[in-house]
Design a protein around this motif. Structure first.
Motif, PDB file in Angstrom:
ATOM      1  N   SER A  37       4.752  -7.318   2.550  1.00  0.00           N
ATOM      2  CA  SER A  37       4.599  -6.621   3.836  1.00  0.00           C
ATOM      3  C   SER A  37       3.155  -6.619   4.306  1.00  0.00           C
ATOM      4  N   ASP A  41       0.956  -7.058   8.020  1.00  0.00           N
ATOM      5  CA  ASP A  41       0.672  -5.746   8.597  1.00  0.00           C
ATOM      6  C   ASP A  41      -0.317  -5.838   9.756  1.00  0.00           C
ATOM      7  N   SER A 125       9.825   0.447   2.167  1.00  0.00           N
ATOM      8  CA  SER A 125       9.677   0.667   3.606  1.00  0.00           C
ATOM      9  C   SER A 125       9.110   2.047   3.900  1.00  0.00           C
ATOM     10  N   SER A 128       5.398   2.117   2.707  1.00  0.00           N
ATOM     11  CA  SER A 128       4.507   1.061   3.181  1.00  0.00           C
ATOM     12  C   SER A 128       3.296   1.609   3.919  1.00  0.00           C
ATOM     13  N   SER A 150       8.486  -4.925   8.143  1.00  0.00           N
ATOM     14  CA  SER A 150       8.396  -6.349   8.445  1.00  0.00           C
ATOM     15  C   SER A 150       9.713  -7.050   8.106  1.00  0.00           C
ATOM     16  N   ALA A 153       9.223  -9.684   5.433  1.00  0.00           N
ATOM     17  CA  ALA A 153       9.085  -9.145   4.077  1.00  0.00           C
ATOM     18  C   ALA A 153      10.448  -8.782   3.498  1.00  0.00           C
TER      19      ALA A 153
END
Length: 644
Positions: A37, A41, A125, A128, A150, A153
């Motif tokens: 992820s 980002d 998630s 994150s 994402s 991801a």
């Protein structure tokens, strides 16, 4: 009841045994999903100037993690399959075909893998934003992360872990066909023969580790062993010697010590000591490979994390060594120098501690006579007077001064490396300016700077008389040096000063190098820390699984002990000693290997790593202790469950 339903029931009934395996898989998926992820980002892409490098770093870390997790899941799956030999044997006696048993185990592993995948992605998630904030913090940025999942991801993680789970499930399915019925019911008796060893093999273990340690601690530049074997081959010899020595340590040396302990009748026959010693003796050789893998992996993890944290921990001191002044530049234009002074004095966030103008001469010098192995024969020196040095040293509170006379000189070299850097003290160089040549002899070497390295390069101090004569023949370069408060938080001020000054001013600042160091070392410590946690969770889980298997095998023995009068307190004490031995061996070996590796590294890079490494080892040991107590409690519950 279908095979899928039976698999689900087995997971529910044995979830206590599967918990750490399941938790380790979830943790691995969370970290992998996080690393993938972070590549995409938006906060990192917008904040950091080196986002492409960060993306590449996380791609590499994800690949390492993927390989390690695949090996861990493969090992754990095979381990659990072998652990349930007797259960498989009962299914076979009841007429269930191996094909159906294999499918049931396949479904079990697939279900756990898919559940772990779903939970891992959901947790990843949710966490994150926190992980991005942590990364930004350790890299020295104050940016706040936005919540964002994402899709790339998620897809990447699903594909990778689905493939790993399916392959390991198929591996477990194949293992069933390799078991014979008699082997399935004799599983608990496997490996119960007393291991054989000798004093010669025990000494060989110590010799191998000793050779590896001795080579690692040699001075690379002066060691005849390194020169004869070669600088590429010697590290390989060290690794192989230490790994072989570690394996022999567990399979022969520890077995030999346990046999010696058994000969001490007074201690051996004391209470339940006989049980702990005997069980360790009979199983040590069978556990040698696992303990070796854990010891080597622990050493690798501690060394990598310790090194990464050391760079992060020492970043400020390293930058202060290279940039003793908050800002420094060559003032070729007085108007621009005044503009810079005005901008700095008006800044509300930073108070000027000192502002000094240093008269300096920048000269090309032939240093052939200094026998340097890392620099060219012609180098750039910044020459300053004895008086200028003493004044700067006082302003920087160094409690150091020089009293150079005649042709005496001193050199400031913060990056001095014994055996590679020039041989300064006692050597003579010629400082040439037009028709004048001053031969000066170095009488002193200072391993620090008073001028910023990027602006001044290596600094040479000469007597005031020599400097006065050279100044008449060589162009003078006035160097402006500023020391300010909050120098590590001067991003906007540094950017504005850089915009004012031309490139030939050779501007350098504490903040620029500090921020770059924080960004690179922060990224490394973030990745190293999280990968280290995954490795720790995996190695702790492997020992946990191994001990649970032994607990189920030993259950009947402990029931008999309880029936003949051994109370539960004594049983728990025996279990605690036995498991402590198994946990302590790889941890102690890993710490020892790590200590030697980091001692060699600290000598090579000439940095003190003691404090950051002790912090890392302490944190690692504390987490290992948690695994130890969890294993003791679970083992105790298994062997005393029927003793109520």
């Amino acid at each position: 009841m279908t095979l899928a339903q039976l698999a689900g029931k087995n997971i529910r009934k044995n979830f206590t045994n599967y918990f750490l395996y399941f938790a380790s898989m979830i943790f691995s998926i969370v970290i992998y999903f996080t690393f993938v992820s972070l590549k995409y980002d938006s906060t990192i892409l917008a904040t950091s100037d080196t986002s492409p490098k960060i993306s590449s770093a996380f791609t590499g870390a994800s690949a390492v993690l993927m390989i390690f997790v695949a090996i861990f899941i493969w090992y754990s799956n095979a381990f659990f399959t072998r652990k349930r030999k007797k259960e498989v044997g009962l299914y076979s006696l009841l007429g269930v075909r191996k094909k159906q048993i294999g499918r049931m185990l396949f479904y079990e592993n697939l279900m756990m893998g898919l559940f772990a995948l779903v939970i891992g992605i959901l947790l990843g998630s949710l966490l994150s934003r926190g992980f991005v904030t942590i990364l930004m913090k350790v890299m020295g940025y104050d940016a706040m992360a936005n919540f964002h999942i994402s899709p790339q991801a998620v897809i990447n993680t699903i594909v990778v872990f689905t493939v790993i789970t399916v392959i390991t499930s198929l591996h477990g399915y194949r293992l069933i066909y390799r078991f014979k019925l008699i082997e399935l019911f004799q599983a608990d008796k496997e490996g119960e023969q007393e291991p054989k060893t000798s004093l010669a093999m025990a000494l060989l273990a110590v010799l191998c580790i000793g050779i590896g340690y001795w080579l690692a601690l040699q001075n690379i530049l002066e060691s005849a062993a390194w020169r004869n074997m070669g600088f590429m081959v010697t590290p390989l010899v060290i690794v192989v010697a230490v790994i072989i020595g570690t394996y022999l340590l567990y399979s022969t040396f520890i077995v030999y010590l346990l046999k010696m302990a058994r000969k001490n009748k007074k201690r051996f026959w004391n209470g339940v000591q006989i049980i702990s010693t005997s069980q360790l003796l009979y199983r040590m050789k069978g556990n040698a490979r696992t303990l070796t893998i854990i010891a080597v992996l622990s050493a690798t993890t501690l060394t990598a994390v310790g090194t990464a944290y050391s760079f992060y921990y020492n970043n400020r001191s390293s930058v202060a060594l290279a940039d003793p002044n908050s800002m420094m530049f060559i003032a070729n234009d007085q108007r621009i120098a005044n503009e810079v002074q005005d901008r700095i004095s008006r800044d509300p966030k930073h108070e000027v501690v000192y502002h000094e103008r240093i008269p300096a001469l920048q000269m090309k010098v032939d240093i052939t006579s200094l026998n340097s192995k890392i620099s060219s024969d012609i180098v750039s020196y910044t020459v300053i007077s004895n008086t200028a040095f003493n004044k700067l040293a006082e302003l920087q509170q160094r409690k150091d001064s020089l009293s150079l006379q005649g042709q005496e000189a001193a050199v400031l070299d913060a990056g001095y490396y014994e055996g590679l850097s020039p041989e300064y003290v006692g050597s003579t160089v010629s400082l040439k300016a037009k028709e004048l040549a001053e031969n000066v002899t170095f009488t002193s070497l200072k391993r620090y700077n008073v001028l910023n390295l990027r602006t001044a390069n290596t600094t040479v101090i000469v007597s005031d008389e020599v400097f006065a004569r050279l100044q008449k023949e060589a162009p003078l370069a006035n160097m402006e040096a500023y020391k300010m408060t909050h120098e590590d938080d001067a991003k906007s001020l540094t950017s504005e000063i850089q915009a004012i000054l031309p490139r030939e001013a050779r501007f350098s600042s504490f903040y620029t190098d500090y921020a770059a160091g924080m960004e690179s070392s922060g990224l490394i410590i973030f990745m190293g820390g999280f990968l280290g946690l995954v490795f720790l969770a995996a190695t702790g889980s492997i020992i946990y699984f191994k001990q649970l298997t032994e607990a189920n095998a030993d259950k009947d023995r402990y029931i008999i002990l309880h029936k003949i009068g051994v109370n539960k307190k004594e049983i728990r004490k025996s279990i605690a000693k036995q498991i402590l031995f198994v946990f302590a061996l790889p941890l102690i070996a890993g710490i020892a290997h790590c200590a030697v590796a980091l001692t060699a590294l600290s000598r090579l890079i000439q940095t003190n790593l003691v404090i950051p490494v002790l912090i890392c080892i302490g944190a690692y040991a504390c987490m290992y202790i948690v695994y130890y107590f969890l294993t003791v409690n679970t083992y105790y519950k298994i062997v005393t469950k029927s003793n109520a």
